[in-house]
Motif scaffolding. Structure first.
Motif, PDB file in Angstrom:
ATOM      1  N   MET A   1      60.582  25.478  46.163  1.00 46.93           N
ATOM      2  CA  MET A   1      59.334  26.176  46.125  1.00 46.93           C
ATOM      3  C   MET A   1      59.026  26.677  47.537  1.00 46.93           C
ATOM      4  O   MET A   1      59.068  25.913  48.486  1.00 46.93           O
ATOM      5  N   LEU A   2      58.707  27.951  47.641  1.00 46.08           N
ATOM      6  CA  LEU A   2      58.431  28.541  48.944  1.00 46.08           C
ATOM      7  C   LEU A   2      56.955  28.624  49.256  1.00 46.08           C
ATOM      8  O   LEU A   2      56.563  28.620  50.411  1.00 46.08           O
ATOM      9  N   ASP A   3      56.116  28.693  48.239  1.00 48.65           N
ATOM     10  CA  ASP A   3      54.685  28.788  48.456  1.00 48.65           C
ATOM     11  C   ASP A   3      53.987  28.334  47.181  1.00 48.65           C
ATOM     12  O   ASP A   3      54.537  28.444  46.102  1.00 48.65           O
ATOM     13  N   ALA A   4      52.807  27.824  47.334  1.00 48.10           N
ATOM     14  CA  ALA A   4      52.011  27.407  46.183  1.00 48.10           C
ATOM     15  C   ALA A   4      50.543  27.565  46.523  1.00 48.10           C
ATOM     16  O   ALA A   4      50.139  27.378  47.666  1.00 48.10           O
ATOM     17  N   VAL A   5      49.781  27.914  45.540  1.00 47.96           N
ATOM     18  CA  VAL A   5      48.340  28.019  45.689  1.00 47.96           C
ATOM     19  C   VAL A   5      47.723  27.179  44.581  1.00 47.96           C
ATOM     20  O   VAL A   5      48.030  27.379  43.408  1.00 47.96           O
ATOM     21  N   ARG A   6      46.906  26.235  44.951  1.00 47.26           N
ATOM     22  CA  ARG A   6      46.237  25.404  43.957  1.00 47.26           C
ATOM     23  C   ARG A   6      44.823  25.925  43.783  1.00 47.26           C
ATOM     24  O   ARG A   6      44.048  25.995  44.738  1.00 47.26           O
ATOM     25  N   LEU A   7      44.499  26.309  42.558  1.00 41.03           N
ATOM     26  CA  LEU A   7      43.164  26.813  42.260  1.00 41.03           C
ATOM     27  C   LEU A   7      42.296  25.677  41.755  1.00 41.03           C
ATOM     28  O   LEU A   7      42.774  24.739  41.129  1.00 41.03           O
ATOM     29  N   GLU A   8      41.024  25.776  42.032  1.00 41.40           N
ATOM     30  CA  GLU A   8      40.059  24.793  41.552  1.00 41.40           C
ATOM     31  C   GLU A   8      39.650  25.136  40.125  1.00 41.40           C
ATOM     32  O   GLU A   8      39.751  26.293  39.707  1.00 41.40           O
ATOM     33  N   PRO A   9      39.198  24.137  39.358  1.00 40.93           N
ATOM     34  CA  PRO A   9      38.708  24.433  38.006  1.00 40.93           C
ATOM     35  C   PRO A   9      37.651  25.529  38.056  1.00 40.93           C
ATOM     36  O   PRO A   9      36.770  25.525  38.913  1.00 40.93           O
ATOM     37  N   GLY A  10      37.769  26.474  37.164  1.00 35.26           N
ATOM     38  CA  GLY A  10      36.820  27.580  37.124  1.00 35.26           C
ATOM     39  C   GLY A  10      37.269  28.803  37.902  1.00 35.26           C
ATOM     40  O   GLY A  10      36.742  29.886  37.706  1.00 35.26           O
ATOM     41  N   ASP A  11      38.251  28.646  38.800  1.00 40.23           N
ATOM     42  CA  ASP A  11      38.784  29.814  39.510  1.00 40.23           C
ATOM     43  C   ASP A  11      39.587  30.645  38.515  1.00 40.23           C
ATOM     44  O   ASP A  11      40.372  30.117  37.755  1.00 40.23           O
ATOM     45  N   GLY A  12      39.391  31.917  38.525  1.00 40.57           N
ATOM     46  CA  GLY A  12      40.143  32.787  37.635  1.00 40.57           C
ATOM     47  C   GLY A  12      41.426  33.243  38.303  1.00 40.57           C
ATOM     48  O   GLY A  12      41.426  33.583  39.474  1.00 40.57           O
ATOM     49  N   VAL A  13      42.525  33.200  37.577  1.00 32.27           N
ATOM     50  CA  VAL A  13      43.773  33.729  38.123  1.00 32.27           C
ATOM     51  C   VAL A  13      43.761  35.240  37.927  1.00 32.27           C
ATOM     52  O   VAL A  13      43.392  35.732  36.881  1.00 32.27           O
TER      53      VAL A  13
ATOM     54  N   VAL B   1      45.553  39.807  41.869  1.00 32.91           N
ATOM     55  CA  VAL B   1      45.329  39.817  43.317  1.00 32.91           C
ATOM     56  C   VAL B   1      45.789  38.498  43.926  1.00 32.91           C
ATOM     57  O   VAL B   1      46.458  38.476  44.961  1.00 32.91           O
ATOM     58  N   GLN B   2      45.455  37.359  43.299  1.00 32.85           N
ATOM     59  CA  GLN B   2      45.864  36.068  43.824  1.00 32.85           C
ATOM     60  C   GLN B   2      47.381  35.936  43.838  1.00 32.85           C
ATOM     61  O   GLN B   2      47.960  35.426  44.791  1.00 32.85           O
ATOM     62  N   ILE B   3      48.035  36.390  42.792  1.00 33.50           N
ATOM     63  CA  ILE B   3      49.499  36.326  42.725  1.00 33.50           C
ATOM     64  C   ILE B   3      50.101  37.243  43.777  1.00 33.50           C
ATOM     65  O   ILE B   3      51.047  36.881  44.467  1.00 33.50           O
ATOM     66  N   ARG B   4      49.536  38.427  43.937  1.00 28.28           N
ATOM     67  CA  ARG B   4      50.022  39.369  44.945  1.00 28.28           C
ATOM     68  C   ARG B   4      49.898  38.767  46.343  1.00 28.28           C
ATOM     69  O   ARG B   4      50.786  38.933  47.184  1.00 28.28           O
ATOM     70  N   GLU B   5      48.820  38.027  46.607  1.00 29.38           N
ATOM     71  CA  GLU B   5      48.632  37.406  47.920  1.00 29.38           C
ATOM     72  C   GLU B   5      49.725  36.384  48.218  1.00 29.38           C
ATOM     73  O   GLU B   5      50.182  36.276  49.355  1.00 29.38           O
ATOM     74  N   VAL B   6      50.156  35.634  47.218  1.00 34.84           N
ATOM     75  CA  VAL B   6      51.246  34.674  47.411  1.00 34.84           C
ATOM     76  C   VAL B   6      52.516  35.415  47.819  1.00 34.84           C
ATOM     77  O   VAL B   6      53.202  35.037  48.771  1.00 34.84           O
ATOM     78  N   VAL B   7      52.835  36.491  47.115  1.00 40.29           N
ATOM     79  CA  VAL B   7      54.041  37.264  47.426  1.00 40.29           C
ATOM     80  C   VAL B   7      53.930  37.887  48.816  1.00 40.29           C
ATOM     81  O   VAL B   7      54.903  37.884  49.579  1.00 40.29           O
TER      82      VAL B   7
END
Length: 52
Positions: free
Chosen positions: A1-13, A16-22
């Motif tokens: 795994m090169l990067d990971a983002v953990r979202l809090e409950p209620g955060d919408g995926v 934009v969030q996926i693009r930021e990881v890339v």
């Protein structure tokens, strides 16, 4: 795994969030032109139809 983002409950995926990881992978030199496609893995809590 090169990067990971953990979202809090209620955060919408969002795309934009996926693009930021890339983008962080590119900035870190971990993703370059010609590399295989990025694989995004999400658990059952995400609505895949919202990111298409």
């Amino acid at each position: 795994m090169l990067d990971a983002v953990r979202l809090e409950p209620g955060d919408g995926v969002t795309t934009v969030q996926i693009r930021e990881v890339v983008e962080r992978l590119v900035t870190a030199g971990q993703r370059q032109e010609g590399d295989p496609d990025v694989l995004v893995v999400m658990d059952a809590g995400y609505d895949a139809s919202r990111i298409c």
